[in-house]
Scaffold this active site. Sequence first.
Site, PDB file in Angstrom:
ATOM      1  N   CYS A 125       3.540  -5.725 -16.231  1.00  0.00           N
ATOM      2  CA  CYS A 125       3.561  -4.487 -15.942  1.00  0.00           C
ATOM      3  C   CYS A 125       4.469  -4.991 -15.234  1.00  0.00           C
ATOM      4  O   CYS A 125       5.032  -3.722 -15.004  1.00  0.00           O
ATOM      5  CB  CYS A 125       2.266  -4.824 -14.965  1.00  0.00           C
TER       6      CYS A 125
ATOM      7  N   HIS B 103       4.098   0.322  -9.085  1.00  0.00           N
ATOM      8  CA  HIS B 103       3.023  -0.404 -10.386  1.00  0.00           C
ATOM      9  C   HIS B 103       1.065   0.634  -9.871  1.00  0.00           C
ATOM     10  O   HIS B 103       0.863   0.610  -8.879  1.00  0.00           O
ATOM     11  CB  HIS B 103       2.929  -1.370 -10.477  1.00  0.00           C
TER      12      HIS B 103
ATOM     13  N   ASN C 163      -4.499   2.028 -15.454  1.00  0.00           N
ATOM     14  CA  ASN C 163      -3.069   1.290 -15.756  1.00  0.00           C
ATOM     15  C   ASN C 163      -2.247   1.421 -16.593  1.00  0.00           C
ATOM     16  O   ASN C 163      -3.696   0.743 -17.312  1.00  0.00           O
ATOM     17  CB  ASN C 163      -3.901  -0.321 -15.109  1.00  0.00           C
TER      18      ASN C 163
HETATM   19  O1  UT7 Z   1      -1.560  -4.600 -13.702  1.00  0.00           O
HETATM   20  C1  UT7 Z   1      -2.017  -5.815 -13.745  1.00  0.00           C
HETATM   21  C2  UT7 Z   1      -2.652  -6.296 -12.286  1.00  0.00           C
HETATM   22  N1  UT7 Z   1      -4.267  -5.453 -12.603  1.00  0.00           N
HETATM   23  C3  UT7 Z   1      -4.875  -5.490 -11.159  1.00  0.00           C
HETATM   24  O2  UT7 Z   1      -3.175  -5.122 -10.433  1.00  0.00           O
HETATM   25  C4  UT7 Z   1      -6.142  -5.474 -10.833  1.00  0.00           C
HETATM   26  C5  UT7 Z   1      -6.141  -6.173  -9.995  1.00  0.00           C
HETATM   27  N2  UT7 Z   1      -7.969  -5.900  -9.997  1.00  0.00           N
HETATM   28  C6  UT7 Z   1      -8.694  -4.911  -9.302  1.00  0.00           C
HETATM   29  O3  UT7 Z   1      -8.335  -3.514  -9.018  1.00  0.00           O
HETATM   30  C7  UT7 Z   1      -9.680  -5.237  -8.669  1.00  0.00           C
HETATM   31  O4  UT7 Z   1      -9.773  -6.376  -8.643  1.00  0.00           O
HETATM   32  C8  UT7 Z   1     -11.027  -4.685 -10.212  1.00  0.00           C
HETATM   33  C9  UT7 Z   1     -10.844  -3.278 -10.038  1.00  0.00           C
HETATM   34  C10 UT7 Z   1     -10.526  -5.582 -11.217  1.00  0.00           C
HETATM   35  C11 UT7 Z   1     -12.414  -4.513  -9.628  1.00  0.00           C
HETATM   36  O5  UT7 Z   1     -12.636  -4.749  -8.169  1.00  0.00           O
HETATM   37  P1  UT7 Z   1     -13.852  -5.263  -7.019  1.00  0.00           P
HETATM   38  O6  UT7 Z   1     -13.819  -4.837  -5.845  1.00  0.00           O
HETATM   39  O7  UT7 Z   1     -12.567  -6.714  -6.908  1.00  0.00           O
HETATM   40  O8  UT7 Z   1     -14.853  -5.934  -7.713  1.00  0.00           O
HETATM   41  P2  UT7 Z   1     -15.507  -7.257  -8.212  1.00  0.00           P
HETATM   42  O9  UT7 Z   1     -14.568  -8.282  -9.357  1.00  0.00           O
HETATM   43  O10 UT7 Z   1     -15.607  -8.193  -6.972  1.00  0.00           O
HETATM   44  O11 UT7 Z   1     -16.558  -6.648  -8.719  1.00  0.00           O
HETATM   45  C12 UT7 Z   1     -17.645  -6.585  -7.698  1.00  0.00           C
HETATM   46  C13 UT7 Z   1     -18.441  -6.239  -8.540  1.00  0.00           C
HETATM   47  C14 UT7 Z   1     -19.269  -7.555  -9.740  1.00  0.00           C
HETATM   48  O12 UT7 Z   1     -20.789  -7.593  -9.104  1.00  0.00           O
HETATM   49  P3  UT7 Z   1     -21.647  -8.716  -8.624  1.00  0.00           P
HETATM   50  O13 UT7 Z   1     -21.117 -10.075 -10.139  1.00  0.00           O
HETATM   51  O14 UT7 Z   1     -21.147  -8.405  -7.427  1.00  0.00           O
HETATM   52  O15 UT7 Z   1     -23.414  -8.514  -9.791  1.00  0.00           O
HETATM   53  C15 UT7 Z   1     -18.799  -6.994 -11.341  1.00  0.00           C
HETATM   54  O16 UT7 Z   1     -19.619  -7.119 -11.880  1.00  0.00           O
HETATM   55  O17 UT7 Z   1     -18.523  -4.955  -9.577  1.00  0.00           O
HETATM   56  C16 UT7 Z   1     -18.763  -5.431 -10.947  1.00  0.00           C
HETATM   57  N3  UT7 Z   1     -17.940  -4.775 -11.816  1.00  0.00           N
HETATM   58  C17 UT7 Z   1     -18.302  -3.559 -12.363  1.00  0.00           C
HETATM   59  N4  UT7 Z   1     -19.597  -2.593 -12.188  1.00  0.00           N
HETATM   60  C18 UT7 Z   1     -19.378  -1.235 -12.679  1.00  0.00           C
HETATM   61  C19 UT7 Z   1     -17.209  -5.207 -12.364  1.00  0.00           C
HETATM   62  N5  UT7 Z   1     -16.809  -3.901 -13.296  1.00  0.00           N
HETATM   63  C20 UT7 Z   1     -17.380  -2.564 -13.428  1.00  0.00           C
HETATM   64  C21 UT7 Z   1     -17.349  -1.565 -13.801  1.00  0.00           C
HETATM   65  N6  UT7 Z   1     -18.471  -1.110 -13.068  1.00  0.00           N
HETATM   66  N7  UT7 Z   1     -16.596  -1.227 -14.642  1.00  0.00           N
END
Ligand code: UT7
Length: 338
Positions: free
Chosen positions: A116, A256, A286
Amino acid sequence: MSAKRSVGILSTGSYTPERVLTNFDLEKMVETSDEWIVSRTGIRERRISSPEQASSDLAYEAAKAALEKANISAEQLDMIIVATVTPDMSFPSTACLLQEKLGATRAAAMDLSAACTGFLYGITTATQFIQNGLYKKVLVVGVETLSKITNYKDRNTCVLFGDGAGAAVIGEVTEGYGFQSFELGADGSGGSLLCMPAGGSRTPASVESVEQGLHYLYMAGGEVFKFAVRVMNSATEAVLSKAGVSKDEIDLLVPHQANKRIIDSAVQRFGLSEDKVAINLDRYGNMSSASIPVALDEAVKAGRVKEGDNLILVGFGGGLTWGATLLKWCTTPAEGSK
Ligand code: UT7
């Protein structure tokens, strides 16, 4: 007084595929909801390339637009740098394929892999060639067809990514304008947090690697999130301080576009109002190396950038990598640089 040539962006161009994949479409594909995606990321829809479209096709459209805008023919290009993690194939480089499509017969061509942060690594590299007098015009393209390496059964990643291309012609500009400072960084210890595990020399493509889904993009989202917030702020601070510009003098932040919450943390940290931030992730998700140049091109087209404005372009991503630049906007070529 520095005798260095002033180098900047002479023009921009962008292209995104026609097909739109909305959060509501994704609700039918994996267990997710528009509400979750919007509140956790800010993304509403993304663009998806057709089966026939590869990265060089998207890059061609963006590059053509940038060349037309600068009124520069492809033959005038001295070099083409394509930043991508989704090349048409391992080799030849997508830059060589683009060189042929454009008819840029004089141009040297190479790909650059910084995920990225690729566009920032690309413009920093291009600037060195122009500053030392070797080249006059370098085309830098950030392009991705991430849909081709996304697992649409994995809700952790498939809601995040989209396809697109953004291009910039880099050249000498009016003295004192253009890039004022750069900051690039990498931390290879975090490489496994964001990667495509197979398809290279470590794990070549095989029936097993395909069955195990190792040709899809993998991301440890939470850890990358924390890294992203940290480096976005530190890289921005570094380019401000190197250029001797205060945060109150920022006219437009072009970050980004990975997650609205990551951008919000920088917006708060630097006390920016909404009109000083370029955001397009709601419409494109993204697009990795394409996110920044597409956002910049849209800001230019919308009349949000005027001569003398202080722009900060800042990004982070796989590698792990990060980068930023402070750009004093001016698209007027320097006298005698044509
Ligand atoms: O470009 C390269 C760089 N990339 C980035 O900078 C991305 C950085 N990361 C992020 O933007 C975030 O970490 C995410 C958007 C990927 C995830 O958001 P989060 O607030 O960190 O969520 P999480 O990973 O803590 O997940 C929370 C919950 C999980 O469920 P449990 O384990 O707490 O029961 C996930 O399974 O949300 C769940 N989850 C979803 N739920 C509904 C993960 N993806 C989804 C989804 N829909 N699409």
